[in-house]
Design a protein around this motif. Structure first.
Motif, PDB file in Angstrom:
ATOM      1  N   ASN A   1       0.859  -1.178   0.000  1.00 11.57           N
ATOM      2  CA  ASN A   1       0.000   0.000   0.000  1.00 11.57           C
ATOM      3  C   ASN A   1       0.898   1.230   0.000  1.00 11.57           C
ATOM      4  O   ASN A   1       1.498   1.566   1.016  1.00 11.57           O
ATOM      5  CB  ASN A   1      -0.927   0.018   1.211  1.00 11.57           C
ATOM      6  CG  ASN A   1      -1.899   1.194   1.165  1.00 11.57           C
ATOM      7  OD1 ASN A   1      -1.858   2.015   0.252  1.00 11.57           O
ATOM      8  ND2 ASN A   1      -2.767   1.277   2.157  1.00 11.57           N
ATOM      9  N   ALA A   2       1.012   1.866  -1.157  1.00  8.81           N
ATOM     10  CA  ALA A   2       1.918   3.010  -1.296  1.00  8.81           C
ATOM     11  C   ALA A   2       1.266   4.332  -0.931  1.00  8.81           C
ATOM     12  O   ALA A   2       1.913   5.381  -0.996  1.00  8.81           O
ATOM     13  CB  ALA A   2       2.435   3.079  -2.739  1.00  8.81           C
ATOM     14  N   TRP A   3      -0.015   4.315  -0.526  1.00 11.06           N
ATOM     15  CA  TRP A   3      -0.738   5.563  -0.262  1.00 11.06           C
ATOM     16  C   TRP A   3      -0.800   5.815   1.241  1.00 11.06           C
ATOM     17  O   TRP A   3      -1.474   5.118   1.982  1.00 11.06           O
ATOM     18  CB  TRP A   3      -2.149   5.494  -0.843  1.00 11.06           C
ATOM     19  CG  TRP A   3      -2.133   5.217  -2.314  1.00 11.06           C
ATOM     20  CD1 TRP A   3      -2.397   4.026  -2.923  1.00 11.06           C
ATOM     21  CD2 TRP A   3      -1.800   6.139  -3.341  1.00 11.06           C
ATOM     22  NE1 TRP A   3      -2.258   4.136  -4.281  1.00 11.06           N
ATOM     23  CE2 TRP A   3      -1.895   5.434  -4.572  1.00 11.06           C
ATOM     24  CE3 TRP A   3      -1.443   7.482  -3.373  1.00 11.06           C
ATOM     25  CZ2 TRP A   3      -1.634   6.025  -5.785  1.00 11.06           C
ATOM     26  CZ3 TRP A   3      -1.185   8.078  -4.602  1.00 11.06           C
ATOM     27  CH2 TRP A   3      -1.283   7.362  -5.782  1.00 11.06           C
ATOM     28  N   GLY A   4      -0.045   6.810   1.697  1.00  7.93           N
ATOM     29  CA  GLY A   4      -0.068   7.158   3.111  1.00  7.93           C
ATOM     30  C   GLY A   4       0.613   6.119   3.979  1.00  7.93           C
ATOM     31  O   GLY A   4       1.231   5.166   3.494  1.00  7.93           O
ATOM     32  N   LEU A   5       0.481   6.298   5.287  1.00  6.67           N
ATOM     33  CA  LEU A   5       1.042   5.343   6.246  1.00  6.67           C
ATOM     34  C   LEU A   5      -0.035   4.322   6.585  1.00  6.67           C
ATOM     35  O   LEU A   5      -0.940   4.587   7.394  1.00  6.67           O
ATOM     36  CB  LEU A   5       1.518   6.067   7.509  1.00  6.67           C
ATOM     37  CG  LEU A   5       2.940   6.632   7.482  1.00  6.67           C
ATOM     38  CD1 LEU A   5       3.230   7.426   8.747  1.00  6.67           C
ATOM     39  CD2 LEU A   5       3.969   5.532   7.317  1.00  6.67           C
ATOM     40  N   ASP A   6       0.035   3.174   5.982  1.00  9.08           N
ATOM     41  CA  ASP A   6      -0.925   2.106   6.241  1.00  9.08           C
ATOM     42  C   ASP A   6      -0.792   1.655   7.695  1.00  9.08           C
ATOM     43  O   ASP A   6       0.304   1.290   8.144  1.00  9.08           O
ATOM     44  CB  ASP A   6      -0.653   0.940   5.290  1.00  9.08           C
ATOM     45  CG  ASP A   6      -1.710  -0.144   5.396  1.00  9.08           C
ATOM     46  OD1 ASP A   6      -1.789  -0.790   6.460  1.00  9.08           O
ATOM     47  OD2 ASP A   6      -2.429  -0.351   4.408  1.00  9.08           O
ATOM     48  N   PRO A   7      -1.871   1.659   8.478  1.00 13.84           N
ATOM     49  CA  PRO A   7      -1.767   1.310   9.903  1.00 13.84           C
ATOM     50  C   PRO A   7      -1.276  -0.114  10.152  1.00 13.84           C
ATOM     51  O   PRO A   7      -0.569  -0.373  11.124  1.00 13.84           O
ATOM     52  CB  PRO A   7      -3.197   1.509  10.424  1.00 13.84           C
ATOM     53  CG  PRO A   7      -4.067   1.502   9.213  1.00 13.84           C
ATOM     54  CD  PRO A   7      -3.237   2.049   8.111  1.00 13.84           C
ATOM     55  N   VAL A   8      -1.635  -1.048   9.270  1.00 11.63           N
ATOM     56  CA  VAL A   8      -1.180  -2.433   9.441  1.00 11.63           C
ATOM     57  C   VAL A   8       0.327  -2.522   9.207  1.00 11.63           C
ATOM     58  O   VAL A   8       1.068  -3.129   9.995  1.00 11.63           O
ATOM     59  CB  VAL A   8      -1.940  -3.365   8.467  1.00 11.63           C
ATOM     60  CG1 VAL A   8      -1.388  -4.790   8.575  1.00 11.63           C
ATOM     61  CG2 VAL A   8      -3.434  -3.343   8.773  1.00 11.63           C
ATOM     62  N   ILE A   9       0.792  -1.914   8.124  1.00  6.91           N
ATOM     63  CA  ILE A   9       2.225  -1.932   7.813  1.00  6.91           C
ATOM     64  C   ILE A   9       3.009  -1.200   8.884  1.00  6.91           C
ATOM     65  O   ILE A   9       4.061  -1.665   9.341  1.00  6.91           O
ATOM     66  CB  ILE A   9       2.474  -1.302   6.429  1.00  6.91           C
ATOM     67  CG1 ILE A   9       1.807  -2.136   5.332  1.00  6.91           C
ATOM     68  CG2 ILE A   9       3.970  -1.174   6.166  1.00  6.91           C
ATOM     69  CD1 ILE A   9       1.926  -1.547   3.944  1.00  6.91           C
ATOM     70  N   LEU A  10       2.495  -0.042   9.318  1.00  8.26           N
ATOM     71  CA  LEU A  10       3.181   0.741  10.345  1.00  8.26           C
ATOM     72  C   LEU A  10       3.287  -0.036  11.650  1.00  8.26           C
ATOM     73  O   LEU A  10       4.349  -0.048  12.294  1.00  8.26           O
ATOM     74  CB  LEU A  10       2.430   2.048  10.569  1.00  8.26           C
ATOM     75  CG  LEU A  10       3.005   2.972  11.642  1.00  8.26           C
ATOM     76  CD1 LEU A  10       4.425   3.390  11.281  1.00  8.26           C
ATOM     77  CD2 LEU A  10       2.118   4.182  11.847  1.00  8.26           C
ATOM     78  N   ALA A  11       2.219  -0.714  12.051  1.00  8.85           N
ATOM     79  CA  ALA A  11       2.230  -1.451  13.315  1.00  8.85           C
ATOM     80  C   ALA A  11       3.282  -2.556  13.304  1.00  8.85           C
ATOM     81  O   ALA A  11       4.022  -2.740  14.282  1.00  8.85           O
ATOM     82  CB  ALA A  11       0.844  -2.030  13.585  1.00  8.85           C
ATOM     83  N   GLU A  12       3.368  -3.302  12.210  1.00 11.59           N
ATOM     84  CA  GLU A  12       4.346  -4.387  12.134  1.00 11.59           C
ATOM     85  C   GLU A  12       5.777  -3.851  12.070  1.00 11.59           C
ATOM     86  O   GLU A  12       6.699  -4.464  12.625  1.00 11.59           O
ATOM     87  CB  GLU A  12       4.062  -5.252  10.909  1.00 11.59           C
ATOM     88  CG  GLU A  12       2.814  -6.103  11.026  1.00 11.59           C
ATOM     89  CD  GLU A  12       2.889  -7.072  12.196  1.00 11.59           C
ATOM     90  OE1 GLU A  12       3.943  -7.724  12.366  1.00 11.59           O
ATOM     91  OE2 GLU A  12       1.904  -7.169  12.950  1.00 11.59           O
ATOM     92  N   THR A  13       5.958  -2.695  11.427  1.00 16.27           N
ATOM     93  CA  THR A  13       7.297  -2.101  11.360  1.00 16.27           C
ATOM     94  C   THR A  13       7.744  -1.634  12.737  1.00 16.27           C
ATOM     95  O   THR A  13       8.881  -1.868  13.146  1.00 16.27           O
ATOM     96  CB  THR A  13       7.299  -0.929  10.369  1.00 16.27           C
ATOM     97  OG1 THR A  13       6.814  -1.375   9.093  1.00 16.27           O
ATOM     98  CG2 THR A  13       8.710  -0.380  10.203  1.00 16.27           C
TER      99      THR A  13
END
Length: 406
Positions: A330-342
């Motif tokens: 998901n290249a649009w904004g800060l995806d909450p799922v991706i952010l949480a795992e990072t």
């Protein structure tokens, strides 16, 4: 005494392998930015070939105006470029690089200089860099990056501990078995002045303490997603130069240290030092979580307590490896799922005592917010920089690392 004159035959016998490496170092470090097609369709598996090397040597010689006009006219009108004087000289230069240990060609040249026939097409003959070549590029990068840092040679990494060593810290402690006998005469005499030197005991000895230095294990993570060459600027080649300079610095000035390298894009993988100069950008997205997970695994395999991750990136996390192995993007904004795992990976690094020092090559608000959070979690450092001065900041941070004493 007789002097015999003959017709001057131009050539390149005065060029050493080091001279040739200096002429083609930009070609060897290319990240795909110079190829417009590759810039928009990145191929991470693409590597320089023998044909590419010959083109790079030809271009470098043209820029230095070293090719006779007669040779150029002959090459332009020839049906087979390899059989012209220019083509044969270029093959000899490639052979010189190989003979002096800078490059390795798994197969033979497209047209063998010894006339032993052909083995495959030029584009199928991949170019491999040797350790000597990597050292050459690392030293060149290091000299450029450290040019403004002064003349003092770097020392070892300071820790919060003391030891009985050579360089005194001004602190003292009672002697213990196994300490180096750096006796503090003044403090020791104070202990024995009342009972006499003939009654001195081991517990009366006072030794001087020195700074305790330790080895540092470092993993350098390089973002090689599409954005590193996409927006009219080559950001990945300067990052590679920093990594090579850092590797050369560690091997020459910090022999006890270890450094390894990883790249992250849609996924992440470790890159051997010998392959680092020729790594290309791609694929597209930024899987920061997978990069941090890879770095933690690499550091676990390296002995020692002092560990760090140096991450060079220009984009917010936009990809994530799911438990099934699929890549969620998901290249649009800060995806909450991706952010949480990072941030979860950053938290695990903090628990393992691994600071993450991040060097940002872009300044979008969402990206700055992400970096600030990573820095807070891991107690690391964050630097906002550009491809032009990133090397100075990375290496100044490495050389000036300080650990406060509690």
């Amino acid at each position: 005494m007789r002097v015999r004159y003959s017709k001057y035959e131009p050539g390149f016998d005065d060029l050493t392998g080091a001279d040739l490496m200096d002429m083609i170092q930009d070609f060897l470090m290319d990240s795909g930015f110079s190829d417009p097609y590759n810039r928009y369709q990145p191929d991470p598996n693409r590597g320089p070939t023998a044909e590419d090397l010959m083109d790079a040597l030809l271009q470098a010689l043209l820029e230095q105006d070293r090719i006779p006009e007669e040779w150029l006219r002959e090459a332009q009108n020839a049906r087979n470029f390899q059989e012209t004087r220019l083509g044969q000289e270029l093959q000899r230069l490639m052979q010189r690089l190989q003979d002096e240990g800078y490059i390795r060609l798994p197969g033979q040249y497209p047209t063998n200089p010894q006339g032993q026939g052909m083995q495959g097409e030029a584009q199928d003959t991949r170019l491999e860099l040797t350790n000597k070549s990597v050292d050459f590029l690392g030293l060149k990068s290091l000299r450029t990056l450290l040019g403004s840092l002064g003349k003092n040679a770097p020392g070892a990494h300071v820790t919060r501990h003391f030891a009985s060593g050579v360089e005194s810290s001004g602190e003292t402690k009672p002697y213990e078995f196994g300490d180096q006998p750096n006796i503090n005469i003044g403090e020791t005499l104070k202990q024995v002045v009342m009972k006499g030197l003939e009654n001195i005991e081991e517990r009366d000895l006072t030794i001087e303490l020195s700074e305790y230095t330790a080895a540092m294990n470092t993993v350098v993570l390089l973002d090689c997603s599409h954005s590193m060459i996409l927006y009219g600027e080559d950001r990945f080649t300067p990052a590679k130069r920093v990594a090579l300079g850092l590797a050369h610095l560690i091997r020459t000035q910090y022999p006890g240290d270890q450094v390894r390298f990883g790249v992250f894009h849609d996924s992440a993988e470790e890159v051997p030092l010998g392959r680092l100069p020729t790594v290309q950008v791609g694929p597209y997205h930024t899987n920061t979580a997978e990069g941090l997970k890879l770095a933690r695994k690499m550091l676990k395999k390296m002995s020692g307590e002092m560990k760090q991750i140096i991450m060079i990136t220009d984009g917010k996390p936009s990809a994530l490896t799911l438990p099934s192995g699929q890549i969620y993007k998901n290249a649009w904004g800060l995806d909450p799922v991706i952010l949480a795992e990072t941030l979860k990976e950053a938290t695990l690094a903090r628990k393992e005592g691994i600071p993450i020092h991040t060097f940002m090559l872009a300044r979008e608000p969402e990206l700055l917010a992400f970096v600030k959070k990573i820095t807070q979690i891991t107690k690391g450092k964050a630097y906002l920089t550009t491809p032009g001065n990133i090397g100075r900041y990375v290496l100044m941070d490495f050389l000036n690392r300080k650990v406060s004493r509690n």
